[in-house]
Motif scaffolding. Structure first.
Motif, mmCIF file in Angstrom:
data_model
loop_
_atom_site.group_PDB
_atom_site.id
_atom_site.type_symbol
_atom_site.label_atom_id
_atom_site.label_comp_id
_atom_site.label_asym_id
_atom_site.label_seq_id
_atom_site.Cartn_x
_atom_site.Cartn_y
_atom_site.Cartn_z
ATOM 1 N N SER A 1 8.354 -8.332 10.972
ATOM 2 C CA SER A 1 8.316 -9.094 9.731
ATOM 3 C C SER A 1 9.092 -10.401 9.818
ATOM 4 C CB SER A 1 8.882 -8.250 8.580
ATOM 5 O OG SER A 1 8.152 -7.061 8.411
ATOM 6 N N SER B 1 4.257 -2.011 4.464
ATOM 7 C CA SER B 1 4.019 -3.443 4.323
ATOM 8 C C SER B 1 5.061 -4.200 5.133
ATOM 9 C CB SER B 1 4.090 -3.849 2.849
ATOM 10 O OG SER B 1 5.418 -3.725 2.363
ATOM 11 N N TRP C 1 3.988 -3.084 -1.162
ATOM 12 C CA TRP C 1 2.777 -3.586 -0.514
ATOM 13 C C TRP C 1 2.147 -4.699 -1.341
ATOM 14 C CZ3 TRP C 1 -2.369 -4.278 -1.362
ATOM 15 C CH2 TRP C 1 -3.166 -4.485 -0.240
ATOM 16 N N GLU D 1 2.215 -8.279 0.411
ATOM 17 C CA GLU D 1 0.949 -8.548 1.081
ATOM 18 C C GLU D 1 -0.027 -9.367 0.242
ATOM 19 O OE1 GLU D 1 0.722 -7.705 4.245
ATOM 20 O OE2 GLU D 1 2.693 -6.788 4.086
#
Length: 417
Positions: free
Chosen positions: A53, A227, A236, A240
């Motif tokens: 991430s 996520s 999420w 996202e």
């Protein structure tokens, strides 16, 4: 005249610049690469996000954290926190490869000029630009509790003021806050010889659970999706689908930006923090005054009680609040007329991150009340860079059409009566 000037060279500024350069825009990038990560976070800090991430965004998908680690014989593993220094070095490495040139100058003014802008630097240079992106990071938006505002810096500071906490060795230090920054700052203070305590408004401290394994059963993945910034359907959604978050009512977006995710500590920090740092929970500061060689804090408890704490120094690990009023480099005529989100002081942005002032774009923290909490994390840089570039290209196209389409010739034939 340049197509685009990017102000800021952190994860967002560098990612936007990489996309703009790949698209062939005439570009300037101004700022010290990864400055806040290099200069305003204590040695020894670790990132809370997973390695996957923390990639900066290159339109070709290259120059990832994994690429950097492979080139430098380092590892970035799932479930193993990444050292701050590694991430800062990765960001600079990314900039050297994905961005043509980053100029380490400070922008002192951005002012409108016709249908474009003039950008002024501390070297005195005046740069003409059709569009400008302000990716200035979080430092202009430091949030300090009001009782501390009158104290001198030797008695009270913000967590972002410190690169080296060893200066507090042997001192009694009170840290304010209950999020990762507060918990980790207090822990590092203890490990570097200070005597810290934590004071927080929360009635209890929250700790994140260890991340689930990358490979999970299909049913569990459906119930608890993974996520970029955690697990579960709410995480999420806001990590996202920032574009969907933007369609929510303004008050909802402001609430998400301010309160999601809840303050919490990383799972790997807990065993270091709990035996080393005493805590005062459910307390608020109602006054802070110089006392002898330190500070006397007057605290109120949620049950109505009062308590006084004497300490050598107070560190406010109380985050950052997006506020256009603090963006002094932006001309007052622009700053005071921009449309804002709900009752916040953050700019309302289009789907392409453009503000209500044509050609002026924002990225990072100031975009969180428009696109949601992921804009407060490195993870949001990829979504931002791609969408913002499209917004810039659309604005450039509109302006070029406006200057190239000839006006119809005036009919010289006398009007009939």
């Amino acid at each position: 005249m340049y197509d685009l000037v990017v102000v800021g060279a952190g994860p967002y500024g560098l990612s936007i610049a990489a996309h703009a350069a790949a698209a062939g825009l005439r570009l300037r990038v101004l700022g010290r690469p990864m400055a806040s990560w290099r200069d305003h976070m204590p040695d020894g800090m670790l990132l809370t996000s997973e390695p996957r991430s923390t990639d900066l965004s290159d339109p070709a998908g290259g120059h990832t954290l994994a690429d950097y680690c492979a080139a430098h014989e380092l590892t970035a593993e799932h479930g193993v926190p990444l050292p701050l220094g590694t991430f800062a070095a990765y960001g600079s490495w990314f900039g050297e490869r994905a961005v043509p040139q980053v100029e380490e100058v400070t922008v002192t003014a951005v002012r409108p000029d016709g249908d474009g802008f003039h950008v002024e630097t501390d070297t005195g240079e005046q740069i003409a630009a059709r569009t400008v992106v302000l990716a200035v990071g979080v430092l202009p938006f430091v949030n300090r509790p009001w009782p501390l505002l009158e104290l001198p810096p030797e008695l009270a500071s913000h967590s972002s003021d410190h690169r080296d906490l060893r200066r507090f060795g042997g001192q009694d230090v009170t840290v304010l806050g209950s999020g990762q920054s507060a918990l980790e700052t207090a822990t590092l203070l203890a490990e570097q010889g200070a005597r810290p305590r934590l004071v927080a408004r929360a009635d209890q401290l929250r700790w994140h659970a260890p991340p689930p394994p990358p490979e999970r059963g299909r049913l569990r993945a459906l119930r608890d999706p993974r996520s970029g910034l955690g697990t579960g359907w709410p995480s999420w959604l806001w990590s996202e689908l920032p574009g969907a978050v933007r369609r929510l009512p303004p008050a909802t977006r402001v609430h998400l930006a301010e309160h999601v995710p809840c303050p919490a500590g990383a799972w790997w920090l807990r065993e270091r923090f709990e035996p080393a740092v005493p805590v005062l929970l459910g307390h608020r500061i109602r006054a802070a005054t110089p006392h002898e060689d330190g500070v006397r804090l007057q605290l109120t408890h949620t049950d109505g009680g009062f308590e006084a704490v004497d300490t050598d120094h107070v560190v406010a690990a109380t985050g950052f609040t997006p506020d256009l009023g603090r963006l002094r480099l932006l001309h007052p005529r622009v700053r005071t007329t921009l449309r804002t989100v709900g009752g916040s002081r953050a700019p309302e942005l289009s789907a392409g991150f453009e503000s209500s002032w044509p050609g002026l774009f924002f990225a990072g923290l100031l975009s969180a009340p428009s696109f949601g909490p992921s804009m407060r994390f490195v993870y949001g840089a990829s979504f931002t860079a791609a969408r913002l570039l499209r917004g810039v290209q659309r604005r450039l196209g509109d302006r070029r059409r406006a200057t190239t389409i000839p006006r119809p010739a005036r009919d010289s034939t006398p009007a009939a009566h």
